[in-house]
Design a protein around this motif. Structure first.
Motif, PDB file in Angstrom:
ATOM      1  N   ILE A   4     -10.504  63.417  36.526  1.00 49.26           N
ATOM      2  CA  ILE A   4      -9.362  62.909  35.746  1.00 49.26           C
ATOM      3  C   ILE A   4      -8.109  63.571  36.300  1.00 49.26           C
ATOM      4  O   ILE A   4      -7.945  64.793  36.211  1.00 49.26           O
ATOM      5  N   ALA A   5      -7.231  62.760  36.913  1.00 49.46           N
ATOM      6  CA  ALA A   5      -6.001  63.273  37.515  1.00 49.46           C
ATOM      7  C   ALA A   5      -4.824  62.946  36.602  1.00 49.46           C
ATOM      8  O   ALA A   5      -4.423  61.788  36.491  1.00 49.46           O
ATOM      9  N   THR A   6      -4.280  63.945  35.935  1.00 47.16           N
ATOM     10  CA  THR A   6      -3.149  63.761  35.027  1.00 47.16           C
ATOM     11  C   THR A   6      -2.413  65.083  34.882  1.00 47.16           C
ATOM     12  O   THR A   6      -3.031  66.173  34.953  1.00 47.16           O
ATOM     13  N   LYS A   7      -1.131  65.014  34.702  1.00 44.25           N
ATOM     14  CA  LYS A   7      -0.361  66.231  34.465  1.00 44.25           C
ATOM     15  C   LYS A   7      -0.327  66.585  32.977  1.00 44.25           C
ATOM     16  O   LYS A   7       0.207  67.628  32.602  1.00 44.25           O
ATOM     17  N   ASP A   8      -0.889  65.719  32.167  1.00 44.42           N
ATOM     18  CA  ASP A   8      -0.887  65.932  30.713  1.00 44.42           C
ATOM     19  C   ASP A   8      -2.233  66.514  30.304  1.00 44.42           C
ATOM     20  O   ASP A   8      -3.246  65.810  30.253  1.00 44.42           O
ATOM     21  N   GLU A  10      -3.301  67.468  27.456  1.00 48.52           N
ATOM     22  CA  GLU A  10      -3.828  66.895  26.211  1.00 48.52           C
ATOM     23  C   GLU A  10      -4.555  65.576  26.498  1.00 48.52           C
ATOM     24  O   GLU A  10      -5.621  65.312  25.943  1.00 48.52           O
ATOM     25  N   THR A  11      -3.969  64.785  27.402  1.00 48.95           N
ATOM     26  CA  THR A  11      -4.636  63.540  27.792  1.00 48.95           C
ATOM     27  C   THR A  11      -5.994  63.834  28.401  1.00 48.95           C
ATOM     28  O   THR A  11      -7.002  63.179  28.087  1.00 48.95           O
ATOM     29  N   TYR A  12      -6.042  64.844  29.255  1.00 47.32           N
ATOM     30  CA  TYR A  12      -7.337  65.205  29.863  1.00 47.32           C
ATOM     31  C   TYR A  12      -8.354  65.580  28.798  1.00 47.32           C
ATOM     32  O   TYR A  12      -9.499  65.136  28.824  1.00 47.32           O
ATOM     33  N   LEU A  13      -7.947  66.437  27.839  1.00 42.50           N
ATOM     34  CA  LEU A  13      -8.895  66.909  26.825  1.00 42.50           C
ATOM     35  C   LEU A  13      -9.439  65.746  25.994  1.00 42.50           C
ATOM     36  O   LEU A  13     -10.637  65.680  25.696  1.00 42.50           O
ATOM     37  N   ILE A  14      -8.553  64.814  25.623  1.00 40.80           N
ATOM     38  CA  ILE A  14      -8.974  63.678  24.775  1.00 40.80           C
ATOM     39  C   ILE A  14      -9.946  62.777  25.544  1.00 40.80           C
ATOM     40  O   ILE A  14     -11.038  62.449  25.062  1.00 40.80           O
ATOM     41  N   GLU A  15      -9.540  62.385  26.767  1.00 41.85           N
ATOM     42  CA  GLU A  15     -10.372  61.444  27.518  1.00 41.85           C
ATOM     43  C   GLU A  15     -11.654  62.106  28.016  1.00 41.85           C
ATOM     44  O   GLU A  15     -12.714  61.482  28.081  1.00 41.85           O
ATOM     45  N   LYS A  25     -19.965  64.146  33.139  1.00 40.93           N
ATOM     46  CA  LYS A  25     -19.265  65.392  33.369  1.00 40.93           C
ATOM     47  C   LYS A  25     -17.886  65.080  33.940  1.00 40.93           C
ATOM     48  O   LYS A  25     -17.700  64.057  34.600  1.00 40.93           O
ATOM     49  N   THR A  26     -16.906  65.959  33.675  1.00 46.47           N
ATOM     50  CA  THR A  26     -15.550  65.704  34.155  1.00 46.47           C
ATOM     51  C   THR A  26     -14.989  66.937  34.854  1.00 46.47           C
ATOM     52  O   THR A  26     -15.450  68.062  34.637  1.00 46.47           O
ATOM     53  N   VAL A  27     -13.976  66.686  35.693  1.00 53.13           N
ATOM     54  CA  VAL A  27     -13.233  67.775  36.331  1.00 53.13           C
ATOM     55  C   VAL A  27     -11.754  67.388  36.292  1.00 53.13           C
ATOM     56  O   VAL A  27     -11.408  66.207  36.355  1.00 53.13           O
ATOM     57  N   TYR A  28     -10.880  68.380  36.189  1.00 49.84           N
ATOM     58  CA  TYR A  28      -9.464  68.149  35.899  1.00 49.84           C
ATOM     59  C   TYR A  28      -8.606  68.475  37.121  1.00 49.84           C
ATOM     60  O   TYR A  28      -8.787  69.523  37.757  1.00 49.84           O
ATOM     61  N   ALA A  29      -7.681  67.578  37.447  1.00 47.79           N
ATOM     62  CA  ALA A  29      -6.682  67.837  38.480  1.00 47.79           C
ATOM     63  C   ALA A  29      -5.311  67.568  37.889  1.00 47.79           C
ATOM     64  O   ALA A  29      -5.040  66.467  37.420  1.00 47.79           O
ATOM     65  N   ASP A  30      -4.438  68.594  37.920  1.00 46.17           N
ATOM     66  CA  ASP A  30      -3.119  68.440  37.296  1.00 46.17           C
ATOM     67  C   ASP A  30      -2.008  68.282  38.326  1.00 46.17           C
ATOM     68  O   ASP A  30      -0.834  68.391  37.993  1.00 46.17           O
ATOM     69  N   SER A  31      -2.384  68.038  39.558  1.00 48.78           N
ATOM     70  CA  SER A  31      -1.364  67.853  40.592  1.00 48.78           C
ATOM     71  C   SER A  31      -1.901  66.975  41.711  1.00 48.78           C
ATOM     72  O   SER A  31      -3.114  66.779  41.830  1.00 48.78           O
ATOM     73  N   LYS A  43     -18.556  67.161  46.161  1.00 46.86           N
ATOM     74  CA  LYS A  43     -19.316  66.064  46.741  1.00 46.86           C
ATOM     75  C   LYS A  43     -19.950  65.149  45.686  1.00 46.86           C
ATOM     76  O   LYS A  43     -20.482  64.098  46.034  1.00 46.86           O
ATOM     77  N   ASP A  44     -19.905  65.584  44.407  1.00 49.01           N
ATOM     78  CA  ASP A  44     -20.586  64.787  43.379  1.00 49.01           C
ATOM     79  C   ASP A  44     -19.624  63.989  42.509  1.00 49.01           C
ATOM     80  O   ASP A  44     -19.969  63.552  41.419  1.00 49.01           O
ATOM     81  N   ILE A  45     -18.385  63.805  42.975  1.00 48.13           N
ATOM     82  CA  ILE A  45     -17.433  62.952  42.248  1.00 48.13           C
ATOM     83  C   ILE A  45     -17.877  61.496  42.404  1.00 48.13           C
ATOM     84  O   ILE A  45     -18.134  61.026  43.506  1.00 48.13           O
ATOM     85  N   LYS A  46     -17.997  60.782  41.283  1.00 48.25           N
ATOM     86  CA  LYS A  46     -18.427  59.381  41.305  1.00 48.25           C
ATOM     87  C   LYS A  46     -17.287  58.402  41.006  1.00 48.25           C
ATOM     88  O   LYS A  46     -17.363  57.244  41.375  1.00 48.25           O
ATOM     89  N   LEU A  47     -16.201  58.889  40.337  1.00 47.14           N
ATOM     90  CA  LEU A  47     -15.131  57.985  39.891  1.00 47.14           C
ATOM     91  C   LEU A  47     -13.867  58.805  39.695  1.00 47.14           C
ATOM     92  O   LEU A  47     -13.928  59.978  39.283  1.00 47.14           O
ATOM     93  N   ILE A  48     -12.713  58.207  39.997  1.00 46.49           N
ATOM     94  CA  ILE A  48     -11.415  58.859  39.797  1.00 46.49           C
ATOM     95  C   ILE A  48     -10.655  58.086  38.724  1.00 46.49           C
ATOM     96  O   ILE A  48     -10.503  56.864  38.823  1.00 46.49           O
ATOM     97  N   ILE A  49     -10.194  58.794  37.678  1.00 47.34           N
ATOM     98  CA  ILE A  49      -9.307  58.193  36.674  1.00 47.34           C
ATOM     99  C   ILE A  49      -7.916  58.782  36.918  1.00 47.34           C
ATOM    100  O   ILE A  49      -7.722  60.000  36.834  1.00 47.34           O
TER     101      ILE A  49
END
Length: 799
Positions: A4-8, A10-15, A25-31, A43-49
């Protein structure tokens, strides 16, 4: 793992919480940088939001994601207006979803994106490989495996080169271009591998088969991870001939240019003004030549002016010659095109010459492939995959809002007869007409799907009572009552409907589907053309059949199956001429199940084939044993399942068994029922002739209960027919059954066939049969079925 790529935050936590509930499972990128770092290292990323409301430069990060991964991208926004922006629906993106949408919406969007991505990824290689050869004449595909020193080529590439081998050595392939091009190609190839430069070359080859000199254009990319070079090959002989002719003679060039079937444009290399257009271009775009030559290429191309001029500059410098664009036509429609552009000199001035091909149909085919992931290609109804999603969503909504969901499993009755009688083409047309009737006659909120074959499903939500299910089921049966008129044929079809209701009949997709299927077979057992609700008793019945099937499969290994033998008597000579083998199933010294209980189950599962082989081999070994014991000349009749014939295995099975025993071939007689050969008479005659040539006898069992027609009897290579015991049993008190038996005997005599009557229990029955010329009999009047030892004693006493 979902990035989940977002600078917010709170958005990451909710989604993220929604996705984790759904099992992801999720991983967070803020930049921007962290997004690319994660894609590089995880290597195990399946989808980018990607949150498009963040202050990312959307084009930059999208392009960089494309360069660093081949993962599906799902945009996320808090602004509903963004959902309709076409820029968010590109080749990399798999849709756009609203923030803080319901859990199931996000879950469904993610699941849809992953499923669609997986489907496209699996089909892409096959589609790209085949479409170049089949859809676009003159194209080819090749893949160079540098690790293994081999080149794999598509049919198109092999046709261009004139080779037949699928795999070629790299050194051999390097010899295909004419000598004067090899140094240039070697340099371009090295630059591609070592420096990542574009591999975009034109050269000439000599076709290995025809000897023709062909001009080709090749574009390739290097996959460093797999050490593969993947490229396309395009036969541009005609185009190059046209160009060369244009360079040599202006008048000839004008004629070739104007009359060529390909769409061609000539442009000012600096301004993009259209200098000339050939007849095909005028026809394709819809403007007159005067109108189109007053336009710029930017008036036609849907890209921005800056983007168009950037691409023109690449073509002018010969850095890129192949492009894909979207072009506007005079009728305001937009077409997908591929463009081959290059710098030429015309009238001593540099021009940009472009050859344009309409690839709209190819693009539509690509979209169709995406559509195939969720819709049935024949009926255009939602397919089984989408049905599962619909039903799962209905169950979730039913749980949340406390309402019931009904699943109607619809199976067409006797659909196989339609295919067998009229062909699969008519069967397919019938399925589409059935789908049309269901769509027209059911409410819009009734979800209709095709599960496969002749099976459909309807999902009902929030119904008021079972009476509503009854009404919908009756409506479905009613709309199928009217005949279907297909290719001047009048076809009648009915359906059997099984109903399972959430939550009492199951609370998940698989359970509801299984139970509705059991209910559907319950409807078929009750005469078809009806509907039936699932009950728990059906599970017990199904489990009972499964238990019998399981134990039956173990019975052979456990030695529980054995053969009994019922003597057959020649009436005229009053002597034993053979026996019929009868299968019995014992457990602990007692009969466990009657053949009528376990044989149908074995036939439905296919295990009957194994039983047939065992029976045939056991009976042949018993003949061997009897021969040793001086009981000679016995002819054993063995019942063989129709499945052995339908699958074309009977000749192989008999041959394999006979190799294992040493008995006279004519001591075996195979008994088959009439239905075995009625589906394909020609094939049946071939099989029976083959068996007869091996010395095997053929007998028609239960004659009189099926088709009983002279029209097929006269064509079949058979030895004898057996009158069914139902006619023998009623012969004394029924003139009709006596007449049938007499008729069968007379008919057989006319065809030089032996007649045997089974089930003879009285002297009166024997007398009638004897007086009317019946050859052989078997039944309790002479002997019940006997074990092998009992049969030996019986035979010796009779003799």
């Amino acid at each position: 793992m979902i990035l989940i790529a977002t600078k917010d935050n709170e958005t990451y936590l909710i989604e993220s919480q929604k996705l984790q509930k759904a099992g992801y499972k999720t991983v967070y990128a803020d930049s921007h940088k962290k997004t690319i770092d994660i894609l590089t290292n995880y290597k195990d990323i399946k989808l980018i939001i990607l949150d498009i409301d963040s202050s990312y430069n959307l084009n930059d990060i999208t392009n960089e994601i494309f360069l660093n991964s081949d993962l599906p991208l799902l945009y996320m926004t808090g602004n509903e207006r963004n959902l309709s922006f076409d820029g968010y629906y590109n080749d990399l993106s798999y849709g756009c979803v609203l923030k803080e949408s319901r859990d199931f919406v996000l879950k469904s969007s993610v699941k849809t994106a992953l499923n669609l991505f997986e489907r496209i990824r699996n089909l892409k290689k096959m589609y790209d490989y085949a479409s170049q050869a089949e859809i676009i004449s003159g194209f080819g595909y090749w893949e160079m495996d540098l690790s293994n020193n081999i080149v794999k080529s598509s049919k198109g590439s092999k046709k261009i080169y004139g080779v037949t081998s699928d795999n070629l050595a790299i050194d051999d392939v390097k010899e295909y271009p004419l000598p004067e091009y090899r140094e240039m190609l070697d340099k371009a190839f090295k630059n591609l591998i070592t420096e990542g430069k574009d591999y975009n070359v034109e050269f000439k080859i000599k076709n290995k088969i025809s000897g023709e000199i062909r001009a080709v254009h090749s574009v390739a990319n290097y996959d460093s991870k797999r050490n593969l070079v993947i490229g396309t090959l395009y036969d541009i002989t005609k185009q190059k001939s046209a160009e060369e002719a244009a360079f040599e003679k202006e008048e000839e060039y004008r004629k070739i240019f104007q009359d060529h079937n390909a769409v061609m444009l000539m442009m000012d290399i600096e301004t993009g003004e259209i200098i000339d257009a050939n007849n095909s271009a005028v026809k394709f775009y819809g403007w007159t030549r005067e109108e189109i030559t007053k336009m710029k290429i930017t008036d036609i191309n849907t890209l921005t002016e800056d983007e168009v001029y950037q691409e023109m500059e690449r073509a002018r410098r010969n850095k890129k010659n192949y492009f894909t664009f979207r072009h506007r036509l005079a009728d305001e429609s937009v077409r997908d095109v591929e463009v081959y552009s290059g710098k030429i000199i015309s009238g001593k001035r540099p021009r940009l010459f472009s050859i344009i091909h309409d690839i709209t149909k190819r693009r539509e085919a690509e979209r169709t492939i995406k559509n195939l992931a969720f819709y049935d290609s024949l009926t255009n109804l939602p397919n089984r995959r989408m049905f599962s999603d619909y039903l799962e969503n209905s169950i979730v909504q039913g749980q949340r809002n406390n309402f019931q969901v009904a699943l109607l499993n619809i199976d067409l009755d006797h659909f196989k007869h339609v295919n067998d009688s009229f062909g699969h083409h008519i069967g397919d047309l019938l399925l589409t007409r059935v789908a049309e009737r269901l769509r027209k006659n059911l409410r819009k909120n009734n979800i209709i799907c095709r599960l496969g074959g002749d099976e459909f499903a309807v999902i009902l939500e929030e119904f008021s009572s079972r009476q509503e299910i009854n009404l919908v089921s009756k409506r479905i049966l009613k709309v199928l009552e009217a005949p279907f008129f297909i290719d001047d044929r009048e076809i009648f079809i009915s359906a059997s409907i099984g109903v399972a209701v959430f939550p009492e009949d199951g609370d998940d997709v698989n359970t509801l589907l299984k139970n509705s299927d059991l209910a559907m077979y319950g409807a078929k057992d009750r005469g078809k053309n009806g509907y039936y609700f699932f009950s728990e008793d059906m599970n017990h019945s199904s489990n009972s059949k499964m238990e019998i099937d399981t134990k039956l499969r173990k019975s052979l290994k456990n030695g529980e199956l054995c053969l009994y033998y019922q003597p057959k008597i020649d009436i005229a000579e009053n002597k034993i001429i053979g026996t019929e083998t009868l299968l019995r199933w014992f457990k602990n010294g007692e009969v466990y199940k009657a053949p009528s209980e376990f044989i149908p189950i074995a036939e439905s599962t296919g295990f009957i084939l194994e039983i047939d082989r065992w029976v045939l081999l056991s009976a042949c070994r018993q003949i061997e044993e009897w021969e040793k014991n001086n009981i000679k000349g016995q002819k054993i009749s063995i019942n063989i399942s129709g499945l052995h014939f339908k699958q074309g295995l009977i000749i192989k099975t008999v041959t394999e068994v006979l190799k294992k025993v040493n008995i006279p071939r004519n001591s075996i007689e195979i008994e088959i029922t009439e239905g075995v050969f009625m589906e394909n008479m020609e094939e049946a005659v071939d099989i029976l002739n083959h068996l007869r040539s091996m010395g095997i006898g053929i007998s028609i069992d239960d004659f009189g209960t099926g088709y009983s027609s002279l029209s097929y009897l006269k064509n079949l290579p058979i030895n004898r027919i057996k009158i069914d015991k139902s006619f023998i049993f009623n012969m004394i008190g029924s003139k009709k059954d006596t007449a049938i038996a007499k008729t069968v005997i007379t008919m057989a005599k006319l065809l030089d066939l032996y007649v045997i009557a089974e089930g003879v229990e009285t002297s009166e029955q024997l007398k009638i049969l004897s007086e009317n010329g019946c050859n052989e009999i078997q039944g309790f009047y002479f002997s019940k079925p006997l074990s092998a030892e009992e049969y030996e004693e019986f035979y010796k006493k009779w003799a």
